[in-house]
Design a protein around this motif. Sequence first.
Motif, PDB file in Angstrom:
ATOM      1  N   UNK A   1       8.480 -10.720  -0.806  1.00 26.03           N
ATOM      2  CA  UNK A   1       7.627 -10.441   0.346  1.00 26.03           C
ATOM      3  C   UNK A   1       8.061  -9.152   1.045  1.00 26.03           C
ATOM      4  N   UNK A   2       9.377  -9.029   1.243  1.00 21.03           N
ATOM      5  CA  UNK A   2       9.877  -7.822   1.903  1.00 21.03           C
ATOM      6  C   UNK A   2       9.576  -6.571   1.066  1.00 21.03           C
ATOM      7  N   UNK A   3       9.774  -6.721  -0.242  1.00 18.21           N
ATOM      8  CA  UNK A   3       9.498  -5.571  -1.101  1.00 18.21           C
ATOM      9  C   UNK A   3       8.022  -5.209  -1.069  1.00 18.21           C
ATOM     10  N   UNK A   4       7.147  -6.229  -1.022  1.00 11.74           N
ATOM     11  CA  UNK A   4       5.712  -5.961  -0.959  1.00 11.74           C
ATOM     12  C   UNK A   4       5.324  -5.302   0.359  1.00 11.74           C
ATOM     13  N   UNK A   5       5.950  -5.759   1.479  1.00 11.48           N
ATOM     14  CA  UNK A   5       5.661  -5.147   2.775  1.00 11.48           C
ATOM     15  C   UNK A   5       6.069  -3.676   2.757  1.00 11.48           C
ATOM     16  N   UNK A   6       7.295  -3.420   2.245  1.00 10.76           N
ATOM     17  CA  UNK A   6       7.757  -2.031   2.176  1.00 10.76           C
ATOM     18  C   UNK A   6       6.857  -1.206   1.253  1.00 10.76           C
ATOM     19  N   UNK A   7       6.463  -1.808   0.148  1.00 10.84           N
ATOM     20  CA  UNK A   7       5.611  -1.079  -0.795  1.00 10.84           C
ATOM     21  C   UNK A   7       4.251  -0.776  -0.175  1.00 10.84           C
TER      22      UNK A   7
ATOM     23  N   UNK B   1       3.605  -0.403   3.038  1.00  8.75           N
ATOM     24  CA  UNK B   1       3.790   0.655   4.026  1.00  8.75           C
ATOM     25  C   UNK B   1       3.907   2.014   3.356  1.00  8.75           C
ATOM     26  N   UNK B   2       4.658   2.048   2.264  1.00  9.99           N
ATOM     27  CA  UNK B   2       4.790   3.313   1.537  1.00  9.99           C
ATOM     28  C   UNK B   2       3.435   3.775   0.993  1.00  9.99           C
ATOM     29  N   UNK B   3       2.667   2.815   0.457  1.00 10.42           N
ATOM     30  CA  UNK B   3       1.367   3.191  -0.100  1.00 10.42           C
ATOM     31  C   UNK B   3       0.406   3.647   0.999  1.00 10.42           C
ATOM     32  N   UNK B   4       0.513   3.033   2.218  1.00  7.54           N
ATOM     33  CA  UNK B   4      -0.336   3.490   3.329  1.00  7.54           C
ATOM     34  C   UNK B   4      -0.010   4.936   3.687  1.00  7.54           C
ATOM     35  N   UNK B   5       1.294   5.238   3.754  1.00  8.24           N
ATOM     36  CA  UNK B   5       1.677   6.620   4.065  1.00  8.24           C
ATOM     37  C   UNK B   5       1.182   7.582   2.976  1.00  8.24           C
TER      38      UNK B   5
END
Length: 415
Positions: free
Chosen positions: A247-253, A255-259
């Motif tokens: 879940x944490x990795x997906x959240x970080x991913x 956020x990265x994809x949004x940027x």
Amino acid sequence: MSNLRAPGSGHLYCTLKDDTCQIRAVIFRSTASRLRFALEDGLCLVTRGKVTVYEPRGEYQIVLEYAEPKGLGALQLAFEQLKQRLTAEGLFDPARKRPLPYLPRTVGLVTSPTGSVVRDMITVLHRRCPNLGILVVPVAVQGEGSVEQIVEGIQALNDLELADVIIVGRGGGSLEDLWSFNDERVVRAIAASRLPIVSAVGHETDVTLADFAADMRAPTPSAAAEAAVPVLSEVLNRLGELDNRCRQAMVRRCADERRRLALCFAHLARLRFTLLAAAQHVDGAVLQMAQALRNLVKRRREQVHAATHGLIAASPQARVHHGLTFMPHLFARLCKVMGHQLDRRRREVEACMDHLHHLSPLAILSRGYSIVESLPDRRVIHEARQVEIGQDVLARLAQGQLRCTVRETISDPSV
């Protein structure tokens, strides 16, 4: 033992000897079939039998009723011999061993249905994984018929395909008690199993051939149960940790994809202005090319028009028409010149003919002269001495020829 012979009758013949003497020995088929090890030359034996006389040769011999390797039990020798043979065949090759399934749904137990072993394994399996399916195949683990039951139990679990892993085991005991798991049929059944097998025979110090053939050896049946099944609570905890990490990795991913998406949008905006500028430049270039093409077509039309007028002016048709008007006059002049030339040439030819006629020898012959030739070589005769009396000569006249015979030669021309 030496000179061991095994004919087709099933009886064994050999010679027993020590440092000082020897005697023949025979082991009848009924006794040989009960031996747990293979006899071979050079083997030191402790034997028991009775002395008899082989009457056809009048020799003493011993009919052996019991034989055991000296210093090594028969079972242990049979164990080593079978181990060497199966090792040579590759049944114990580590490359053949398969990994156990990480989380089996059903475990098959091939063991005795009574005793503490089966209860300990079931207890350990339920404690580690409460919802695990356990399929117990009850077999005899020692004594007569135990080998057949163990082999049939392993084959039954493979045929039913209800288990993911098999545990074959029993409690501790003597070598004789554990001998069923050293039998070649059991070893081959374990090696041929399509399902992975864990061997749990005896205590940690007990070693059987089934341990070498199995995909995994456990020191005790309880250890086999622990090796076959993981602790379900630990698995669930591990899955929970992995779920949180995912879940944490997906959240970080995300956020990265949004940027990255925002940067792409900004880049696309800049790219849009660049494309618009390029499109304007292309439109201007297209207009310039169209104007350049129109100018080029106009210049080429003017060149074609000028070339057409030049061709009309330089056309040979007018020259041909002008030349045709002078053709009759030129033809008349040509005929007149040719007539004059022919007359002049005719007069020159006649003059040459007259001159040639005066020079021709035929004209001389017409004045009464002749040409004399010798026969048969037809050489012209210039002097009288060139012929002999009686020789035939040929005289050529202005009209015809004369063949004459020389009767006399006169050298003086005045005569």
